[in-house]
Motif scaffolding. Sequence first.
Motif, short mmCIF file in Angstrom:
data_model
loop_
_atom_site.label_atom_id
_atom_site.label_comp_id
_atom_site.label_asym_id
_atom_site.label_seq_id
_atom_site.Cartn_x
_atom_site.Cartn_y
_atom_site.Cartn_z
N PHE A 154 0.79 -1.14 -0.19
CA PHE A 154 0.06 0.11 -0.04
C PHE A 154 1.03 1.32 0.00
CE2 PHE A 154 -2.21 3.34 1.98
CZ PHE A 154 -3.22 3.42 1.43
N TYR A 155 0.48 2.10 -0.83
CA TYR A 155 1.52 3.17 -1.10
C TYR A 155 0.78 4.60 -0.48
CZ TYR A 155 4.22 6.76 -3.08
OH TYR A 155 4.99 7.91 -3.58
N LYS A 156 -0.32 4.94 -1.25
CA LYS A 156 -0.97 5.89 -0.78
C LYS A 156 -2.46 6.19 -1.11
CE LYS A 156 0.17 9.26 -4.30
NZ LYS A 156 1.45 10.27 -4.47
N LEU A 157 -3.41 6.86 -0.52
CA LEU A 157 -4.61 6.85 -0.66
C LEU A 157 -4.99 8.50 -1.16
CD1 LEU A 157 -7.64 5.97 -0.61
CD2 LEU A 157 -7.69 6.73 2.07
N MET A 158 -5.87 8.68 -2.26
CA MET A 158 -6.07 9.92 -2.51
C MET A 158 -7.50 10.22 -2.74
SD MET A 158 -3.22 10.65 -5.30
CE MET A 158 -3.40 8.70 -5.96
#
Length: 869
Positions: free
Chosen positions: A425-429
């Motif tokens: 998981f890297y990021k949520l936007m």
Amino acid sequence: MNSNDFYTIIFQWVLPFATMIGLYVLLTKYLNSVYERMDIEIIWKRVIQIAIVIGLLTVGWYFITHQEWFKNAVFYTKSGAEWVGNTEQAKAAGQFANSYWQRFLQFLLYWIPVYFRAFVVVWVVSTFIYIRSLMWRVSFIRGANIIISTALVYPFLSLKYLFGYQTPFFDFLQSRLLIAKLKENLNDSYFKAIQGVDDKGQKFEAGIGGTVQIQRYKATAIAIKRTRAKVTTAGGSRRAELITKNSRETDTDKLIEQSLQGFGKRLVAPSIRFQDNPILNADRGGFVFDSDVSYKAGDELGSWLGIFSNPLADGEKISNGGQGVFHAIKNLYDGVFKYMLHLSPVAVSERLISRAKELFTPDRTLDNAKYVAQSNLDLSLIPKPVDPETGNDKETQMKIAMKVAQERISEVTNALNIFDISGVFYKLMVGGNTAIYEYTLTRTADLPNDFRKLQEGLSQILKTKDLPIIEVKAGKISVAMVNGVNIPVDFRDMIQNRKKGMNTIISGMAGVDALGNNIYVELGDMLPHIMLFGATGFGKTVTIFNIAYSIMSAVDPSMLRIQYIDGKGNSFEFMRNDRNHPNPFTYAQPANASGDIEYARALLKHFERETRRRIELFGEEGVSKLAVYNQKFPDKALYEILVICDEFSAITDLDKTLNYEDSVEYGTVDTFEYIAKMARSVGIHLLLANQTARKEKVPGRITANIAGRVSLKVNEPIESDIALPDSKIPVHLIQQAGEFYSTLNGIRNAEHGNSPFLSDDTMNDLNDGLTKKFGARDYVVTREEVMREIYGDKFKEEEAYNYDIPDTIPNAEASIDELVETISKYPEWAVANKDSAVFTRNKNVNADNLKERRENKKIIQDAIKQVTR
Ligand SMILES: Nc1ncnc2c1ncn2[C@@H]1O[C@H](COP(=O)(O)OP(=O)(O)OP(=O)(O)O)[C@@H](O)[C@H]1O
Ligand SMILES: [Mg+2]
């Protein structure tokens, strides 16, 4: 308080302390910048250089002071000075200076202790805070903000920050905890193996023996027990890593891997999200679980906007297990508390500094740009956007959207895992109505060629009715899903955040991405024309207006004129210069091809001829393109022209109705093709929009010559392939009006965003603002001139209408009932004018409320249908 006290407070306390705090802040800022730029190699070099210089100077000094001539010179200078000092004048001057000197000394002796006191207090406290903030790796000002204000107002909270979630100490504890959990996870058989007993509890003789299987168990247990764990929180993210050494034996490795299966899923830890299953990575020494989650403890303190939230707002209602009104009230009090914290002097100074930075930092985009973006639009005319459903503003919706989306992270991770995609998981936007979950892929990731199955599967597992959109680029896989919370896009932000330098005159924006970055549409030498696709009702016209107004915002009408042609209505009627809200950029009267195809064709032919005229002119003058021509002949400078054609296939379709001769002369496909191929150098650019991208509708000769593409939702998979060729982006899965993908910056670099919405009133206001700024401008050519140019004698003045026209034509405020009555009274007029401003610009037909708008539109359409029959 008498005035003496007042001066004491100011001069003995406020001033010294403020000075010391100021100095300290300057120092830490400097130290920080040094630290950021620190380069050990250079430091070493400097140290050595300085040492060499000091050494040379010492040697030189020693050498010179031991010379005879130097000693003599010193002796004569001394006696000369003594002689001068003994004269009357020197003595008088000495006394005079002495009295001043003494007074100065007294002054110093009085004030030094005062400042020293401030120095000691400030520097001791601040140094403590500085060290803490270095350990937290946050700036001093943020650290001071947290410690001072919380210690004053709420000692417990400050303790929490001191010993709490962001310290290396906490990270260390967390990593120990991870290992403990991993050991807990060990299979009983492994435990037994390591204790030298077999499954049934029988001891092996002399601690050795047992089957090969038991030996493997043993190796596995040892490997797992030797797992290394590391958690670090820095730079706004928390990184966690668990590495279990692999063995040299395939079977044992399999066993280790097996025993670690699904461990990530079982683990619950603050801001740590491992993938379900480990990934074997030889470089990192074994089986790896890793997690990168963005984490900023400071964010909490930064969001003081919470105090403006309304605890009774719809968004806070209990729905789908939401937290409800009590929670909201608690948030409100929290918000008030945080707001108080942000009134601390350091916080205020930080805000002032960042504001000053924003105002005075030069924008690097200007360095190489050809033009400076102007700011022609009066943004104060544009209302703050709200979500039509809830009435919430952008910030509130953003918060709700983030909350909703965050709750699904682990669900999405697991769903991907089930399909054997083990990304980290890297990021949520979040942006628009979409949440985008981004994962870093492992180097060996084995991705399917066709994401359709994966999309289906994910939607099943996640129980969503819409298919997620999956996109892979630059080692990341992103899953875009409908989030259910709509964040309105703010046109004002888009304009304010634009880069200051432009490489082309026609430089606008279609919208913003989920990170708030603008998505630019720049037409010029590199990208002369673009096409915009979007199924009916999904925001083509709205997007066109965004692009058009953001372009108009940046240049002035002496450099650019815009022509509007609508294939199937009169969306552009309000840009007319002979109506109430003229726009100074408008080239000629907008065309409505559905009512007046002759004029639409004539305009297109006019631009074809204009292209030829300009090419010829440039040929005579020996210049190759518009920019060069304008440079050479500044007083005859030509403007660029942007031809916007909405629903262009409605126009090209009508070519079929022409007989052979006419089609040679007036056919529009040829014209579009000619302009697309030839007009680049003369500064004439096309923005073509269409509902469908299907081959039957959109002539290949046009698509083949226009590479720039933006696409909103389209209806069918096959259209996705035509709208954004080679990108594999399934734009047919888009669910929301205003959401789009752009490949203007390259197919491998697709941008995904949402467009803002400008209401008719706003656009009228903007037109007025532009006219105020640039003055009213005449059309470059009138409709009649265009018609005569193209049709010559065949063109006759309009014939008079031969049907009844209402005495008073309903105005924009007219009620729906009034409109319906007029339709039934003057049916022919109504049918002829069904696409006119009377209906399309009516307040009620364009009601702010989505539901009302839909209903009213339908009533009018039905009434017109009725009289058509
Ligand atoms: N970015 C947006 N934000 C909010 N609402 C939007 C947005 N874009 C479009 N809409 C809504 O969708 C409606 C239709 O948009 P628009 O008229 O641009 O569609 P269109 O694609 O041009 O449709 P058509 O093909 O029928 O002309 C708008 O009236 C508006 O209510
Ligand atoms: Mg439209």
